[in-house]
Design a protein around this motif. Structure first.
Motif, short mmCIF file in Angstrom:
data_model
loop_
_atom_site.label_atom_id
_atom_site.label_comp_id
_atom_site.label_asym_id
_atom_site.label_seq_id
_atom_site.Cartn_x
_atom_site.Cartn_y
_atom_site.Cartn_z
N SER A 110 0.69 -1.21 -0.04
CA SER A 110 -0.08 0.14 -0.05
C SER A 110 0.74 1.20 -0.01
O SER A 110 0.24 2.20 0.00
CB SER A 110 -1.02 0.22 1.34
N GLY A 111 2.16 1.09 0.05
CA GLY A 111 3.04 2.41 -0.03
C GLY A 111 3.60 2.91 1.26
O GLY A 111 4.30 3.49 1.35
N HIS A 112 3.33 1.93 2.45
CA HIS A 112 3.83 2.57 3.56
C HIS A 112 5.47 2.28 3.66
O HIS A 112 5.73 1.07 3.14
CB HIS A 112 3.22 1.56 4.77
N LEU A 113 6.06 2.96 4.02
CA LEU A 113 7.69 2.72 4.24
C LEU A 113 7.92 2.03 5.70
O LEU A 113 7.56 2.50 6.58
CB LEU A 113 8.48 4.09 4.32
N LEU A 114 8.46 0.85 5.15
CA LEU A 114 8.93 0.00 6.45
C LEU A 114 10.42 0.02 6.62
O LEU A 114 11.18 0.07 5.71
CB LEU A 114 8.45 -1.48 6.22
N GLU A 115 10.89 -0.50 7.86
CA GLU A 115 12.22 -0.48 8.16
C GLU A 115 12.40 -1.79 8.99
O GLU A 115 11.64 -2.07 9.92
CB GLU A 115 12.69 0.62 8.78
N MET A 116 13.59 -2.85 8.53
CA MET A 116 13.77 -3.64 9.29
C MET A 116 15.23 -3.30 9.89
O MET A 116 16.01 -2.64 9.31
CB MET A 116 14.02 -4.84 8.52
N LEU A 117 15.37 -3.36 11.11
CA LEU A 117 16.76 -2.87 11.83
C LEU A 117 17.14 -4.02 12.91
O LEU A 117 16.19 -4.67 13.32
CB LEU A 117 16.79 -1.50 12.41
N THR A 118 18.48 -4.00 13.02
CA THR A 118 18.93 -5.33 13.98
C THR A 118 19.31 -4.62 15.13
O THR A 118 19.83 -5.06 16.35
CB THR A 118 20.11 -5.98 13.49
N GLN A 119 19.61 -3.13 15.47
CA GLN A 119 20.15 -2.45 16.63
C GLN A 119 19.12 -1.27 16.69
O GLN A 119 18.67 -0.55 15.88
CB GLN A 119 21.30 -2.05 16.47
N PRO A 120 18.60 -1.13 17.87
CA PRO A 120 17.59 -0.18 18.39
C PRO A 120 18.28 1.25 18.23
O PRO A 120 19.48 1.43 18.37
CB PRO A 120 16.95 -0.58 19.79
N TYR A 121 17.58 2.24 17.98
CA TYR A 121 18.06 3.61 17.92
C TYR A 121 18.36 3.99 19.33
O TYR A 121 19.19 5.10 19.48
CB TYR A 121 17.18 4.58 17.05
#
Length: 122
Positions: A110-121
């Motif tokens: 649907s166009g939502h920008l997703l992010e996968m990350l291995t370390q939290p901000y």
């Protein structure tokens, strides 16, 4: 009881297609559907509810995962030939960011920008 995130409703052009995408890429599990919602659940019991809706203002969601899950999810993106970037500005196509863990950005059906990350901000 401590405060924790429980669920969110995500507008989707096709709720079932979006739920399938999230299950494949994030490894989420199906959950019982009700009303207008197609539901899935993440490993931490967060419920994602997809509802039929126009998507005028896409949102950004980031999903923290271990290296094994990141590799599985990234492989799913590659199998699906999903365009992805190493940065949210989409200036580094086809790359993974490797500063402070690994991150990759991509769009759902649907166009939502997703992010996968291995370390939290934080």
């Amino acid at each position: 009881m401590a405060v924790s995130f429980n669920h969110t409703i995500i507008g989707a052009h096709d709720p079932q297609a979006s739920a399938h995408f999230y299950r494949e890429v994030l490894g989420a599990r199906p959950a019982p559907d009700w009303g207008p919602f197609t539901n899935i659940v993440l490993d931490d019991a967060t419920l994602l509810q997809f509802a039929p809706a126009p998507v005028n203002d896409p949102i950004h969601m980031a999903f923290l995962m271990n290296d094994e899950e990141f590799d599985r999810g990234y492989a799913a993106l590659q199998r699906r030939q999903v365009e992805h970037w190493a940065d949210p500005q989409m200036r580094r196509p086809g790359e993974i960011a490797t500063e402070d863990g690994r991150r990759v950005y991509f769009k759902d059906p649907s166009g939502h920008l997703l992010e996968m990350l291995t370390q939290p901000y934080l």
